[in-house]
Design a protein around this motif. Structure first.
Motif, short mmCIF file in Angstrom:
data_model
loop_
_atom_site.label_atom_id
_atom_site.label_comp_id
_atom_site.label_asym_id
_atom_site.label_seq_id
_atom_site.Cartn_x
_atom_site.Cartn_y
_atom_site.Cartn_z
N TRP A 186 136.24 -42.96 265.76
CA TRP A 186 137.61 -42.52 265.97
C TRP A 186 138.49 -43.59 266.61
CZ3 TRP A 186 139.89 -38.72 263.61
CH2 TRP A 186 139.14 -37.62 263.16
N LYS A 187 138.09 -44.83 266.57
CA LYS A 187 138.86 -45.91 267.20
C LYS A 187 139.85 -46.49 266.18
CE LYS A 187 134.70 -46.94 269.75
NZ LYS A 187 133.65 -46.37 268.94
N LEU A 188 141.13 -46.30 266.43
CA LEU A 188 142.16 -46.88 265.56
C LEU A 188 142.38 -48.34 265.94
CD1 LEU A 188 144.88 -44.07 265.39
CD2 LEU A 188 143.40 -44.85 263.55
N PRO A 189 142.71 -49.17 264.98
CA PRO A 189 143.06 -50.54 265.33
C PRO A 189 144.29 -50.54 266.23
CG PRO A 189 143.05 -50.21 262.94
CD PRO A 189 142.79 -48.90 263.57
N GLN A 190 144.42 -51.58 267.04
CA GLN A 190 145.58 -51.65 267.93
C GLN A 190 146.88 -51.71 267.14
OE1 GLN A 190 144.93 -54.93 270.57
NE2 GLN A 190 143.62 -53.74 271.92
N HIS A 191 146.83 -52.33 266.00
CA HIS A 191 148.03 -52.42 265.17
C HIS A 191 147.62 -52.18 263.71
CE1 HIS A 191 151.83 -53.71 263.53
NE2 HIS A 191 151.21 -54.57 262.74
N ILE A 192 148.31 -51.26 263.08
CA ILE A 192 148.08 -51.02 261.65
C ILE A 192 149.25 -51.64 260.91
CG2 ILE A 192 147.79 -49.29 259.85
CD1 ILE A 192 146.76 -47.37 261.98
N ALA A 193 148.96 -52.63 260.09
CA ALA A 193 150.00 -53.32 259.34
C ALA A 193 150.66 -52.36 258.35
CB ALA A 193 149.42 -54.53 258.61
N ALA A 194 151.93 -52.56 258.12
CA ALA A 194 152.71 -51.67 257.26
C ALA A 194 152.20 -51.66 255.82
CB ALA A 194 154.18 -52.06 257.29
N ARG A 195 151.82 -52.83 255.30
CA ARG A 195 151.41 -52.91 253.89
C ARG A 195 150.14 -52.09 253.61
NH1 ARG A 195 148.58 -56.38 250.15
NH2 ARG A 195 149.77 -56.53 248.21
N PRO A 196 149.04 -52.31 254.37
CA PRO A 196 147.85 -51.49 254.11
C PRO A 196 148.11 -50.00 254.34
CG PRO A 196 147.28 -53.36 255.50
CD PRO A 196 148.77 -53.35 255.36
N PHE A 197 148.88 -49.68 255.38
CA PHE A 197 149.19 -48.29 255.66
C PHE A 197 149.96 -47.66 254.50
CE2 PHE A 197 151.82 -44.89 257.44
CZ PHE A 197 150.83 -44.10 258.03
N THR A 198 150.94 -48.39 253.98
CA THR A 198 151.73 -47.90 252.84
C THR A 198 150.83 -47.63 251.63
OG1 THR A 198 153.68 -49.10 253.60
CG2 THR A 198 153.63 -48.46 251.27
N PHE A 199 149.90 -48.55 251.37
CA PHE A 199 149.02 -48.36 250.22
C PHE A 199 148.02 -47.22 250.44
CE2 PHE A 199 150.52 -52.61 248.91
CZ PHE A 199 150.95 -52.25 247.64
N LEU A 200 147.62 -46.99 251.68
CA LEU A 200 146.76 -45.82 251.96
C LEU A 200 147.53 -44.53 251.73
CD1 LEU A 200 144.78 -46.96 255.12
CD2 LEU A 200 143.88 -46.58 252.81
N VAL A 201 148.79 -44.50 252.12
CA VAL A 201 149.63 -43.32 251.87
C VAL A 201 149.81 -43.11 250.37
CG1 VAL A 201 151.97 -42.37 252.13
CG2 VAL A 201 150.81 -43.39 254.10
N LEU A 202 150.11 -44.18 249.65
CA LEU A 202 150.27 -44.07 248.19
C LEU A 202 148.97 -43.63 247.53
CD1 LEU A 202 152.48 -47.21 247.46
CD2 LEU A 202 153.17 -44.79 247.36
N SER A 203 147.84 -44.13 248.03
CA SER A 203 146.54 -43.71 247.51
C SER A 203 146.33 -42.22 247.75
CB SER A 203 145.42 -44.53 248.17
OG SER A 203 144.17 -44.06 247.76
N GLY A 204 146.72 -41.75 248.92
CA GLY A 204 146.61 -40.32 249.21
C GLY A 204 147.47 -39.48 248.29
N VAL A 205 148.69 -39.94 248.04
CA VAL A 205 149.59 -39.22 247.12
C VAL A 205 148.98 -39.20 245.71
CG1 VAL A 205 151.85 -39.29 245.99
CG2 VAL A 205 151.68 -39.67 248.46
N ALA A 206 148.49 -40.36 245.25
CA ALA A 206 147.87 -40.43 243.92
C ALA A 206 146.65 -39.51 243.84
CB ALA A 206 147.49 -41.87 243.59
N THR A 207 145.83 -39.50 244.90
CA THR A 207 144.65 -38.62 244.93
C THR A 207 145.07 -37.17 244.84
OG1 THR A 207 143.37 -40.21 246.20
CG2 THR A 207 142.65 -37.92 246.30
N GLY A 208 146.07 -36.79 245.63
CA GLY A 208 146.54 -35.41 245.61
C GLY A 208 147.06 -34.99 244.24
N LEU A 209 147.85 -35.86 243.63
CA LEU A 209 148.37 -35.55 242.30
C LEU A 209 147.24 -35.48 241.27
CD1 LEU A 209 151.60 -37.75 242.35
CD2 LEU A 209 151.45 -35.24 242.51
N SER A 210 146.27 -36.38 241.40
CA SER A 210 145.12 -36.36 240.51
C SER A 210 144.35 -35.04 240.65
CB SER A 210 144.20 -37.54 240.82
OG SER A 210 142.98 -37.44 240.12
N TRP A 211 144.12 -34.63 241.87
CA TRP A 211 143.38 -33.38 242.10
C TRP A 211 144.15 -32.17 241.57
CZ3 TRP A 211 141.58 -34.00 247.87
CH2 TRP A 211 140.62 -34.99 247.94
#
Length: 141
Positions: free
Chosen positions: A58-83
């Motif tokens: 449960w340890k979050l990185p001290q800083h989450i870069a915007a680009r990877p975070f954005t792509f994780l969000v987009l991946s989540g949206v794509a997964t949800g739409l796929s499901w």
């Protein structure tokens, strides 16, 4: 280069994806497919939270870069739409029809990997993609 255990996780992914089709088909009988997807998502949330808890991750990185975070969000949206699409398709057609067409995602991922990620193209990828596409067409027609 690559850890050898990646293959076991990939095989596990394929196995559990196969179970997903069967369990999903049985689960959407007499239920709204969107609600079924929501229930599935809640279960996934608790399973993953349990694994993270057991592994003490449960340890979050001290800083989450915007680009990877954005792509994780987009991946989540794509997964949800796929499901959502997948469960609706399972509600309307046999799993043996839906699951093969869903596997076109392999061909799409290969194409996007080459075009977007710059992954190397090979004759093996071309032949494999054509075989997957051919198999889907045989099963779908």
């Amino acid at each position: 280069m690559f850890q050898t255990n990646w293959l076991w996780f990939a095989i596990g992914s394929a196995f559990f994806a196969g179970l997903t089709a069967i369990f999903g088909k049985l689960g959407v009988e007499g239920m709204n497919s969107n609600l079924a997807t929501f229930i599935r998502t809640i279960v996934i949330f608790f399973v993953v939270a349990g694994i993270i808890t057991m592994r003490n991750e449960w340890k979050l990185p001290q800083h989450i870069a915007a680009r990877p975070f954005t792509f994780l969000v987009l991946s989540g949206v794509a997964t949800g739409l796929s499901w959502l699409c997948y469960y609706r398709a399972l509600q309307l057609a046999p799993a043996s029809w839906v699951a093969p067409i869903d596997k076109l995602s392999v061909v799409i991922a290969i194409i996007l990997g080459i075009v977007v990620l710059g992954e190397p193209f090979s004759l093996k990828l071309l032949i494999g993609s054509i075989l997957i596409l051919s198999g889907v067409l045989v099963l779908a027609l």
